[in-house]
Scaffold this motif. Structure first.
Motif, mmCIF file in Angstrom:
data_model
loop_
_atom_site.group_PDB
_atom_site.id
_atom_site.type_symbol
_atom_site.label_atom_id
_atom_site.label_comp_id
_atom_site.label_asym_id
_atom_site.label_seq_id
_atom_site.Cartn_x
_atom_site.Cartn_y
_atom_site.Cartn_z
ATOM 1 N N ALA A 51 0.971 -1.239 0.051
ATOM 2 C CA ALA A 51 0.079 -0.115 -0.053
ATOM 3 C C ALA A 51 1.040 1.373 -0.167
ATOM 4 C CB ALA A 51 -0.798 0.035 1.163
ATOM 5 N N GLY A 52 2.118 1.193 0.937
ATOM 6 C CA GLY A 52 2.880 2.422 0.903
ATOM 7 C C GLY A 52 3.485 2.544 -0.442
ATOM 8 N N LEU A 53 3.978 1.454 -1.264
ATOM 9 C CA LEU A 53 4.557 1.619 -2.601
ATOM 10 C C LEU A 53 3.771 2.054 -3.448
ATOM 11 C CD1 LEU A 53 6.974 0.720 -4.483
ATOM 12 C CD2 LEU A 53 5.669 -1.402 -4.848
ATOM 13 N N LEU A 54 2.267 1.585 -3.513
ATOM 14 C CA LEU A 54 1.405 2.248 -4.516
ATOM 15 C C LEU A 54 1.142 3.725 -4.191
ATOM 16 C CD1 LEU A 54 -1.037 -0.900 -5.104
ATOM 17 C CD2 LEU A 54 1.147 0.028 -6.602
ATOM 18 N N TYR A 55 0.860 3.969 -2.950
ATOM 19 C CA TYR A 55 0.659 5.499 -2.865
ATOM 20 C C TYR A 55 2.087 6.343 -3.472
ATOM 21 C CZ TYR A 55 -0.507 9.670 -0.234
ATOM 22 O OH TYR A 55 -0.846 11.017 0.017
ATOM 23 N N PHE A 56 3.258 5.775 -3.124
ATOM 24 C CA PHE A 56 4.116 6.447 -3.564
ATOM 25 C C PHE A 56 4.436 6.608 -5.098
ATOM 26 C CE2 PHE A 56 8.194 5.752 -5.471
ATOM 27 C CZ PHE A 56 9.343 6.771 -5.233
ATOM 28 N N VAL A 57 4.049 5.422 -5.799
ATOM 29 C CA VAL A 57 4.098 5.265 -7.185
ATOM 30 C C VAL A 57 3.037 6.217 -7.760
ATOM 31 C CG1 VAL A 57 3.550 4.003 -9.201
ATOM 32 C CG2 VAL A 57 4.992 2.898 -7.172
ATOM 33 N N GLN A 58 1.808 6.409 -7.263
ATOM 34 C CA GLN A 58 0.690 7.185 -7.595
ATOM 35 C C GLN A 58 1.203 8.792 -7.617
ATOM 36 O OE1 GLN A 58 -2.324 6.602 -8.935
ATOM 37 N NE2 GLN A 58 -2.466 8.923 -9.325
ATOM 38 N N ASN A 59 1.891 9.196 -6.440
ATOM 39 C CA ASN A 59 2.264 10.539 -6.316
ATOM 40 C C ASN A 59 3.681 10.937 -6.767
ATOM 41 O OD1 ASN A 59 -0.176 11.662 -4.915
ATOM 42 N ND2 ASN A 59 0.172 9.502 -3.507
ATOM 43 N N ALA A 60 4.579 9.895 -6.987
ATOM 44 C CA ALA A 60 5.951 10.481 -7.217
ATOM 45 C C ALA A 60 6.709 9.869 -8.880
ATOM 46 C CB ALA A 60 6.810 9.923 -6.141
ATOM 47 N N CYS A 61 5.870 8.814 -9.237
ATOM 48 C CA CYS A 61 6.542 8.287 -10.350
ATOM 49 C C CYS A 61 5.659 8.731 -11.725
ATOM 50 C CB CYS A 61 6.248 6.709 -10.249
ATOM 51 S SG CYS A 61 7.407 6.010 -8.874
ATOM 52 N N PRO A 62 6.217 9.567 -12.034
ATOM 53 C CA PRO A 62 5.708 10.177 -13.499
ATOM 54 C C PRO A 62 5.142 9.305 -14.595
ATOM 55 C CG PRO A 62 7.915 10.900 -13.614
ATOM 56 C CD PRO A 62 7.511 10.407 -12.083
ATOM 57 N N ASP A 63 5.911 8.286 -14.791
ATOM 58 C CA ASP A 63 5.639 7.345 -15.716
ATOM 59 C C ASP A 63 5.092 5.682 -15.300
ATOM 60 O OD1 ASP A 63 7.154 8.604 -17.469
ATOM 61 O OD2 ASP A 63 8.934 7.746 -17.087
ATOM 62 N N LEU A 64 4.669 5.707 -13.999
ATOM 63 C CA LEU A 64 4.050 4.637 -13.708
ATOM 64 C C LEU A 64 2.810 5.017 -12.804
ATOM 65 C CD1 LEU A 64 6.975 3.004 -12.119
ATOM 66 C CD2 LEU A 64 5.987 2.286 -14.342
ATOM 67 N N LYS A 65 1.843 4.119 -12.755
ATOM 68 C CA LYS A 65 0.684 4.291 -11.961
ATOM 69 C C LYS A 65 0.062 2.937 -11.301
ATOM 70 C CE LYS A 65 -2.901 3.422 -15.544
ATOM 71 N NZ LYS A 65 -4.149 4.046 -16.239
ATOM 72 N N PRO A 66 -0.565 2.635 -10.399
ATOM 73 C CA PRO A 66 -0.871 1.553 -9.679
ATOM 74 C C PRO A 66 -2.219 0.683 -10.374
ATOM 75 C CG PRO A 66 -0.820 3.419 -8.100
ATOM 76 C CD PRO A 66 -0.760 4.036 -9.299
ATOM 77 N N ASP A 67 -2.384 -0.763 -10.472
ATOM 78 C CA ASP A 67 -3.442 -1.072 -10.948
ATOM 79 C C ASP A 67 -3.841 -1.606 -9.533
ATOM 80 O OD1 ASP A 67 -5.206 -2.944 -11.695
ATOM 81 O OD2 ASP A 67 -3.847 -4.038 -13.040
ATOM 82 N N TYR A 68 -5.060 -0.664 -9.403
ATOM 83 C CA TYR A 68 -5.649 -0.955 -7.797
ATOM 84 C C TYR A 68 -6.549 -2.098 -7.939
ATOM 85 C CZ TYR A 68 -4.208 3.643 -6.502
ATOM 86 O OH TYR A 68 -3.386 4.776 -5.997
#
Length: 133
Positions: A51-68
Motif C-alpha cells: 500500500a505504501g509503495l502504490l501510494y508512492f508510485v501514484q504521487n511520485a512516479c511520472p511514468d507509472l501508476k498503480p493497478d488498484y
C-alpha cells in the motif's frame, strides 16, 4: 611457585575492573525478547508495504501508476482488506514505507517498475505504465 601465585593475583586484580565495566549492572533487566512474528502478521505487513509503495508510485512516479484492481486481489490473497489498510496501525505502517521510498524517488520508481511492473520479478502488473492523454 609463590611468584606465579602473586603474578596471577596481580593480573586478576588488574583485569577485574575492566571486565566489570563490560558487564551489565546487576539490577539491569534482560533485554525484552519479541515473540516470533506470525504468518498472518507478516502478511499484514506485506500488504502495508505494498500500500505504501502504490501510494508512492501514484504521487511520485511520472511514468507509472498503480493497478488498484490487481492490488485489491493481491492483498485479499494476503488476508487483508482495503478497509484494514485505510486505518489504524496498517495505515501508519504504509505511510512509513511511503516515506522510505521518497528518500530516493528515481531509484524507488525504477525498483517499483522492475519488481512490480509488467515484467516484474516480485508481483508483475501491480504497477503499469501511465498512458498520456
Amino acid at each position: 611457585m609463590r611468584r606465579f601465585l602473586t603474578a596471577g593475583l596481580l593480573v586478576a586484580a588488574l583485569t577485574a575492573p575492566a571486565l566489570a565495566q563490560n558487564a551489565p549492572p546487576p539490577d539491569a533487566a534482560a533485554p525484552e525478547t519479541r515473540p516470533p512474528e506470525t504468518k498472518a502478521e507478516r502478511q499484514r505487513n506485506s500488504a502495508a508495504k505494498l500500500a505504501g509503495l502504490l501510494y508512492f508510485v501514484q504521487n511520485a512516479c511520472p511514468d507509472l501508476k498503480p493497478d488498484y484492481t490487481r492490488f485489491k486481489d493481491v492483498v485479499a490473497g494476503l488476508g487483508v482488506t482495503l478497509e484494514d489498510l485505510s486505518a489504524g496501525d496498517l495505515l501508519l505502517r504504509s505511510r512509513t514505507y511511503t516515506e522510505v521510498y521518497t528518500k530516493d524517488t528515481s531509484a524507488s520508481c525504477a525498483r517499483a517498475d522492475a519488481n512490480f511492473g509488467p515484467a516484474g520479478t516480485t508481483i508483475p502488473n501491480l504497477v503499469v505504465k501511465r498512458t498520456t492523454p
